[in-house]
Design a protein around this motif. Structure first.
Motif, short mmCIF file in Angstrom:
data_model
loop_
_atom_site.label_atom_id
_atom_site.label_comp_id
_atom_site.label_asym_id
_atom_site.label_seq_id
_atom_site.Cartn_x
_atom_site.Cartn_y
_atom_site.Cartn_z
N ARG A 45 40.70 -21.71 30.17
CA ARG A 45 41.97 -22.45 30.19
C ARG A 45 43.15 -21.51 29.90
O ARG A 45 44.17 -21.56 30.57
CB ARG A 45 41.91 -23.59 29.19
CG ARG A 45 43.06 -24.56 29.27
CD ARG A 45 42.86 -25.81 28.42
NE ARG A 45 42.39 -25.56 27.07
CZ ARG A 45 41.19 -25.93 26.60
NH1 ARG A 45 40.33 -26.54 27.38
NH2 ARG A 45 40.86 -25.67 25.35
N ARG A 46 43.01 -20.63 28.91
CA ARG A 46 44.09 -19.70 28.58
C ARG A 46 44.35 -18.73 29.72
O ARG A 46 45.49 -18.41 30.03
CB ARG A 46 43.75 -18.90 27.31
CG ARG A 46 43.91 -19.72 26.09
CD ARG A 46 44.75 -19.21 24.97
NE ARG A 46 45.34 -17.92 25.01
CZ ARG A 46 45.40 -17.11 23.96
NH1 ARG A 46 44.84 -17.44 22.84
NH2 ARG A 46 46.00 -15.96 24.06
N GLN A 103 46.17 -20.55 32.54
CA GLN A 103 47.57 -20.76 32.19
C GLN A 103 48.36 -19.46 32.36
O GLN A 103 49.46 -19.46 32.90
CB GLN A 103 47.69 -21.26 30.75
CG GLN A 103 49.12 -21.53 30.32
CD GLN A 103 49.21 -21.96 28.87
OE1 GLN A 103 48.20 -22.05 28.16
NE2 GLN A 103 50.41 -22.22 28.41
#
Length: 185
Positions: free
Chosen positions: A86-87, A90
């Motif tokens: 997820r990081r 992003q």
């Protein structure tokens, strides 16, 4: 591992929302859940399945230093993959990546002049496109030199050329002699 790959690993570890297991028994228990069997864990670590079972039962409280390091690396590599993913998504989509380094930078310009490389300490936020390229390069097994090239291109665009506002004749930026390099995303 190279300097860039190490920096990506450190940034991934900073993303953890919960610390990985610290005890030998806890780490082995986690690896058993992830890999499914003592035999698979043993192959991963380069020990026997009996040793893995002794660690799991608590019959052995401490592993040799080299095995303990392998266990720790194996746990951290598998810990919270969704948080890391997820990081990274992003950073690659909108957030970008911040590179902090002290290294020797040199460049060539169209005027034929070259700057003798000199050490600079820089903290530069690179756009999301560079984060995506860096992650893609790492995932495809690119060398540390190739990943340095991606970061150097980003520095050229963002820092040296100020997004197109100066030094447009600059053709190539090189990063050499990295003292340290840290990434954040």
């Amino acid at each position: 591992m190279g300097e860039i790959e190490d920096a990506i690993e450190r940034a991934d570890r900073e993303a953890f929302t919960k610390d990985p297991p610290k005890t030998l028994k806890g780490q082995i228990g986690y690896l058993l859940k992830q890999l499914g069997s003592a035999k698979a864990v043993a192959q991963e670590l380069g020990v026997t399945a009996d040793s893995v079972n002794r660690y799991r039962r608590g019959a052995r409280k401490h592993a040799r230093a080299d095995v303990a390091s392998k266990i720790d690396d194996a746990v951290r590599q598998r810990w919270q993959p969704q948080v890391r993913k997820r990081r990274r998504q992003q950073a690659a989509a909108s957030g970008g990546i911040t590179v902090e380094t002290r290294a020797r930078f040199g460049y060539e310009s169209s005027a034929g002049s070259t700057d003798d490389g000199r050490f600079r300490r820089l903290t530069v936020k690179l756009p999301a496109a560079y984060a995506q390229r860096l992650f893609d390069a790492r995932d495809t097994g690119a060398s540390d030199q190739e990943m340095r090239g991606i970061i150097a291109e980003g520095f050229k665009e963002v820092y040296f050329q100020d997004g197109g506002g100066r030094a447009m004749g600059l053709s190539d930026v090189a990063i050499n002699d990295i003292d340290y390099l840290d990434l954040d995303y």
